[in-house]
Write an enzyme that holds these catalytic residues in place. Structure first.
Site, PDB file in Angstrom:
ATOM      1  N   GLY A  84     -22.406  28.287  19.434  1.00 47.83           N
ATOM      2  CA  GLY A  84     -21.681  29.514  19.103  1.00 47.83           C
ATOM      3  C   GLY A  84     -22.509  30.409  18.206  1.00 47.83           C
ATOM      4  O   GLY A  84     -23.741  30.359  18.213  1.00 47.83           O
ATOM      5  N   CYS A  85     -21.849  31.228  17.431  1.00 46.67           N
ATOM      6  CA  CYS A  85     -22.540  32.138  16.527  1.00 46.67           C
ATOM      7  C   CYS A  85     -23.481  31.377  15.608  1.00 46.67           C
ATOM      8  O   CYS A  85     -23.087  30.407  14.965  1.00 46.67           O
ATOM      9  CB  CYS A  85     -21.513  32.911  15.700  1.00 46.67           C
TER      10      CYS A  85
END
Length: 246
Positions: A68-69
């Site tokens: 993810g981020c």
């Protein structure tokens, strides 16, 4: 799905998205709708890998994780004892597309990733895998993490060696067999460990922006999960990229 500029401000559209995904929102007719954000309690206690790499080698090693981020993944590993450096960047694509605005389109084959340089005599590759799967992200979400959607947010391990690949494969099989998650792990094991550092505005983002709504909702709880589940591995002072450059 997320945006950043040199001043680390968060555009109003992102604030709205986080409000929708991470808090209570007043809808039409006075209806309240709520989706609970990630919390430290959601960090999963999982067994350590049955297979691991030797810890006697004093040469610094590197591991590349995508979950993810990269703000949150970097922030977690910066608080792990034995980690010498954790850099946000891009993996899976080519050098000419390793830029935030291009990667954000979701068609470069890059994933937001973090290159972790570690001392194997202090923390093993297997322990980093355990932290990655239990604290840093949800390995059962396909091509997304929380509010961020797209292949650039996929769960992936970019093995730096055949030995790392073998250990990672065995661990995924071990966790799936133990059914520690309600769903099957979708983490991709990729054998091309290309890594291109992200722009400096993305480095140390969690530490520099602890009040950013995105960080508060999605990432700070991950560090709390690390502290709770791995107290012997947690260090309060993160190892920062920009501090090392000064």
């Amino acid at each position: 799905m997320k945006s950043s500029d040199s001043s680390k401000s968060v555009p109003s559209r992102r604030n709205l998205l986080q409000a929708l995904l991470g808090s209570t929102v007043l809808l039409g007719g006075g209806l309240l709708w709520q989706r609970r954000a990630y919390s430290a309690e959601e960090a999963v206690r999982i067994p350590a890998p049955a297979q691991d790499l030797p810890t006697s080698d004093q040469t610094p090693q590197r591991a590349i994780f995508a979950g993810g981020c990269f703000w949150g993944v970097q922030g977690v590993f910066q608080h792990v004892k034995g980690v010498q450096r954790a850099v946000s960047g891009y993996s899976g694509g080519t050098a000419n597309t390793a830029a935030y605005e291009l990667v954000s389109r979701g068609n470069t084959n890059h994933a937001e990733s973090v290159e972790v340089t570690f001392d194997p005599t202090q923390v093993s590759y297997g322990t980093l895998l355990q932290i990655f799967f239990s604290v840093a992200h949800d390995p059962t979400q396909l091509n997304r993490q929380g509010p961020d959607v797209g292949t650039q947010y996929r769960s992936a391990i970019f093995a730096s060696s055949p030995a790392q690949l073998k250990v990672a494969q065995a661990y995924v099989a071990q966790l799936n067999a133990a059914r520690v998650y309600p769903k099957t792990i979708v983490t991709r094991l990729e054998e091309k460990p290309s890594f291109y550092p992200a722009e400096m505005s993305h480095q140390d983002y969690m530490t520099e922006n602890p009040r950013n709504p995105y960080i508060v909702i999605n990432d700070l709880p991950k560090v709390e999960g690390l502290k709770r589940l791995f107290p012997d591995r947690y260090r309060s002072e993160p190892v920062l990229v920009k501090k090392a450059r000064t």
